[in-house]
Design a protein around this motif. Structure first.
Motif, PDB file in Angstrom:
ATOM      1  N   VAL A 133       6.380   0.084   1.958  1.00  0.00           N
ATOM      2  CA  VAL A 133       5.447   0.627   1.743  1.00  0.00           C
ATOM      3  C   VAL A 133       5.619   1.162   3.882  1.00  0.00           C
ATOM      4  O   VAL A 133       5.221  -0.136   4.111  1.00  0.00           O
ATOM      5  CB  VAL A 133       4.009   0.390   1.974  1.00  0.00           C
ATOM      6  CG1 VAL A 133       3.156   1.476   2.244  1.00  0.00           C
ATOM      7  CG2 VAL A 133       4.053   0.349   0.498  1.00  0.00           C
ATOM      8  N   GLY A 134       6.085   2.295   3.499  1.00  0.00           N
ATOM      9  CA  GLY A 134       5.478   2.327   5.926  1.00  0.00           C
ATOM     10  C   GLY A 134       7.824   2.772   5.949  1.00  0.00           C
ATOM     11  O   GLY A 134       7.075   3.720   6.930  1.00  0.00           O
ATOM     12  N   GLN A 135       8.292   2.881   4.709  1.00  0.00           N
ATOM     13  CA  GLN A 135       9.067   2.932   4.675  1.00  0.00           C
ATOM     14  C   GLN A 135      10.204   4.204   4.808  1.00  0.00           C
ATOM     15  O   GLN A 135       9.362   5.134   4.091  1.00  0.00           O
ATOM     16  CB  GLN A 135      10.300   2.369   4.587  1.00  0.00           C
ATOM     17  CG  GLN A 135      10.349   1.020   5.730  1.00  0.00           C
ATOM     18  CD  GLN A 135      11.299  -0.438   5.170  1.00  0.00           C
ATOM     19  OE1 GLN A 135      12.892  -0.130   4.369  1.00  0.00           O
ATOM     20  NE2 GLN A 135      11.659  -1.524   5.706  1.00  0.00           N
ATOM     21  N   SER A 136      11.462   4.759   5.250  1.00  0.00           N
ATOM     22  CA  SER A 136      11.481   6.064   4.929  1.00  0.00           C
ATOM     23  C   SER A 136      11.912   6.655   3.648  1.00  0.00           C
ATOM     24  O   SER A 136      12.456   6.333   2.989  1.00  0.00           O
ATOM     25  CB  SER A 136      12.819   6.319   5.940  1.00  0.00           C
ATOM     26  OG  SER A 136      13.499   7.880   6.004  1.00  0.00           O
TER      27      SER A 136
ATOM     28  N   ARG B  34       4.483   5.231  -0.699  1.00  0.00           N
ATOM     29  CA  ARG B  34       4.639   4.721   0.001  1.00  0.00           C
ATOM     30  C   ARG B  34       5.722   5.113   1.721  1.00  0.00           C
ATOM     31  O   ARG B  34       5.901   4.582   2.446  1.00  0.00           O
ATOM     32  CB  ARG B  34       6.050   3.848  -0.700  1.00  0.00           C
ATOM     33  CG  ARG B  34       5.698   3.105  -1.757  1.00  0.00           C
ATOM     34  CD  ARG B  34       6.871   2.608  -2.521  1.00  0.00           C
ATOM     35  NE  ARG B  34       6.807   1.532  -3.559  1.00  0.00           N
ATOM     36  CZ  ARG B  34       6.761   0.184  -3.034  1.00  0.00           C
ATOM     37  NH1 ARG B  34       7.189  -0.295  -1.933  1.00  0.00           N
ATOM     38  NH2 ARG B  34       6.029  -0.338  -4.143  1.00  0.00           N
ATOM     39  N   MET B  35       4.536   6.120   1.730  1.00  0.00           N
ATOM     40  CA  MET B  35       5.743   6.702   3.108  1.00  0.00           C
ATOM     41  C   MET B  35       5.149   6.193   3.488  1.00  0.00           C
ATOM     42  O   MET B  35       3.591   5.992   4.115  1.00  0.00           O
ATOM     43  CB  MET B  35       4.759   8.449   2.582  1.00  0.00           C
ATOM     44  CG  MET B  35       6.400   8.912   2.161  1.00  0.00           C
ATOM     45  SD  MET B  35       5.821  11.179   2.264  1.00  0.00           S
ATOM     46  CE  MET B  35       7.661  11.531   2.008  1.00  0.00           C
ATOM     47  N   ALA B  36       5.187   6.304   5.159  1.00  0.00           N
ATOM     48  CA  ALA B  36       4.433   5.928   6.611  1.00  0.00           C
ATOM     49  C   ALA B  36       3.883   7.423   6.822  1.00  0.00           C
ATOM     50  O   ALA B  36       4.187   8.263   6.382  1.00  0.00           O
ATOM     51  CB  ALA B  36       6.015   5.434   7.944  1.00  0.00           C
ATOM     52  N   PRO B  37       2.612   6.889   7.000  1.00  0.00           N
ATOM     53  CA  PRO B  37       1.398   8.231   8.136  1.00  0.00           C
ATOM     54  C   PRO B  37       2.264   9.020   8.474  1.00  0.00           C
ATOM     55  O   PRO B  37       2.019  10.638   8.065  1.00  0.00           O
ATOM     56  CB  PRO B  37       1.079   7.300   8.913  1.00  0.00           C
ATOM     57  CG  PRO B  37       0.846   5.965   8.055  1.00  0.00           C
ATOM     58  CD  PRO B  37       2.151   6.199   7.917  1.00  0.00           C
ATOM     59  N   GLN B  42       4.018  14.582   7.795  1.00  0.00           N
ATOM     60  CA  GLN B  42       5.434  15.811   7.833  1.00  0.00           C
ATOM     61  C   GLN B  42       5.514  16.731   6.099  1.00  0.00           C
ATOM     62  O   GLN B  42       5.512  17.810   6.483  1.00  0.00           O
ATOM     63  CB  GLN B  42       6.304  14.954   8.129  1.00  0.00           C
ATOM     64  CG  GLN B  42       7.889  16.285   9.216  1.00  0.00           C
ATOM     65  CD  GLN B  42       8.309  15.412   9.612  1.00  0.00           C
ATOM     66  OE1 GLN B  42       8.510  14.508   9.376  1.00  0.00           O
ATOM     67  NE2 GLN B  42       9.503  16.190  10.656  1.00  0.00           N
ATOM     68  N   ALA B  43       5.967  15.483   5.729  1.00  0.00           N
ATOM     69  CA  ALA B  43       5.797  16.037   4.169  1.00  0.00           C
ATOM     70  C   ALA B  43       5.329  17.390   3.209  1.00  0.00           C
ATOM     71  O   ALA B  43       5.143  18.227   3.317  1.00  0.00           O
ATOM     72  CB  ALA B  43       6.158  14.744   2.933  1.00  0.00           C
ATOM     73  N   LEU B  44       3.537  16.598   4.096  1.00  0.00           N
ATOM     74  CA  LEU B  44       2.803  18.121   3.627  1.00  0.00           C
ATOM     75  C   LEU B  44       2.431  18.589   4.564  1.00  0.00           C
ATOM     76  O   LEU B  44       1.180  19.841   4.324  1.00  0.00           O
ATOM     77  CB  LEU B  44       1.523  16.627   3.347  1.00  0.00           C
ATOM     78  CG  LEU B  44       1.816  15.375   2.492  1.00  0.00           C
ATOM     79  CD1 LEU B  44       0.353  14.974   2.341  1.00  0.00           C
ATOM     80  CD2 LEU B  44       2.258  16.064   1.240  1.00  0.00           C
TER      81      LEU B  44
END
Ligand SMILES: [Zn+2]
Lengths: 169, 155
Positions: A133-136, B34-37, B42-44
């Motif tokens: 979690v949190g990684q690219s 799993r994405m960083a905040p 940015q994605a959204l």
């Protein structure tokens, strides 16, 4: 206050006011009224305590420690319930072989094995593990839509569950 | 041994390659989760703000859900996806109606009644919906809605 008077919500099969009390949606005057009644009525007290436990649990919903395996296992399960693709049907003998070996017969031609390997090697880095979690991670536009659709329907299905199930494990 | 390992890898690759729609959805959701905040933001960023906020809230809720509940809901989603598209849309409409027309104070009880109704056969449903208790709490229209929802829901 009389424990079993006419205003007892449980006796009158009118649990709604207790529900509202536990959901904290009552007006202050009603709250006082209910609390007075609860003082004298064990039945309502017990019922309300059960309800409040549910609400308290919802209020203090803590994030679960995320198990890396949990979601992976979930996807495996989802994939397993899907209709087998042509590819899966075609590779079924290999799967059997890999899972135990006993069911495997030399059905698979050398060509098929070779093709499998060619495909495996031609797909860009297909074996990488999910990053933590949190990684690219890169998200395509169509994936955003897919995630949105999944979240939307999960939310709907969540709303259809009985409130008790919100905290059941 | 090496051949076996290679085959495992090849099949893993094939699975990624030929993912069925349900798995794609689950995978997209997991990627988002799993994405960083900052990355997620940015994605959204191109989404309309209201829709995006809604999605973020739902994601947040999903993240916080207990694994057992996640699993149960994911199972429900699988069953839901097995339904015909028009049946899926019908159920979505019923849930919207439930949220819009059922008074807030009755929704909790409505959901509970729904869970009970789904366990009953048509005869049992009729009896339960016609009971004094249910009639006292829910209007005719509300009971009809609950009945229709119970019948339209996936397993
Ligand atoms: Zn009482």
């Amino acid at each position: 206050m009389n424990a079993k008077n006419n205003s007892c919500p449980m006796q009158n099969e009118n649990a709604e006011i207790l529900l509202s009390y536990c959901a904290r949606t009552l007006e202050p005057e009603q709250v006082i009224q209910v609390e007075k009644h609860l003082l004298g009525c064990a039945e309502c007290r017990e019922w309300a305590a059960g309800q409040q436990a549910v609400w308290a649990a919802m209020d203090t919903w803590e994030p679960e420690p995320i198990s890396a395996d949990f979601d992976a296992a979930l996807f495996a399960r989802i994939a397993a319930t899907e209709q087998p693709s042509a590819w899966e049907r075609w590779t079924a003998p290999v799967r059997q072989f890999l899972q135990g070996g006993f069911g495997w017969r030399p059905m698979l031609s050398a060509g098929a094995v070779a093709l499998t390997l060619v495909i495996a090697l031609s797909i860009e880095n297909p074996f990488r593990k999910e990053p933590p979690v949190g990684q690219s991670v890169k998200l395509e536009a169509h994936e955003i839509e897919q995630a949105e659709r999944a979240l939307e329907d999960l939310e709907m299905l969540r709303q259809l569950e009985a409130p008790e199930e919100e905290t059941s494990l | 041994m090496r051949i076996r390992l290679l085959l495992v890898l090849a099949l893993a690759a094939a699975d990624l390659w030929a993912q069925p729609p349900m798995a794609q959805q689950a995978r997209a959701l997991e990627k988002l989760r799993r994405m960083a905040p900052e990355e997620r933001e940015q994605a959204l960023q191109d989404m309309p703000p209201a829709r995006r906020r809604m999605m973020e809230q739902r994601l947040e809720r999903w993240n916080r859900m207990a694994p057992a509940r996640k699993q149960r809901l994911q199972g429900s989603l699988e069953n839901f996806r097995q339904m015909k598209p028009e049946d899926q849309e019908h159920l979505r409409g019923l849930v919207r109606k439930f949220n819009e027309t059922m008074p807030a104070g009755k929704r909790v009880e409505g959901r509970r009644a729904l869970t009970h109704l789904r366990k009953l056969d048509p005869e049992g449903r009729k009896k339960f919906l016609g009971s004094r208790r249910m009639k006292e709490r829910f209007s005719d229209g509300e009971r009809e809605l609950l009945d229709e929802m119970a019948q339209s829901m996936p397993d």
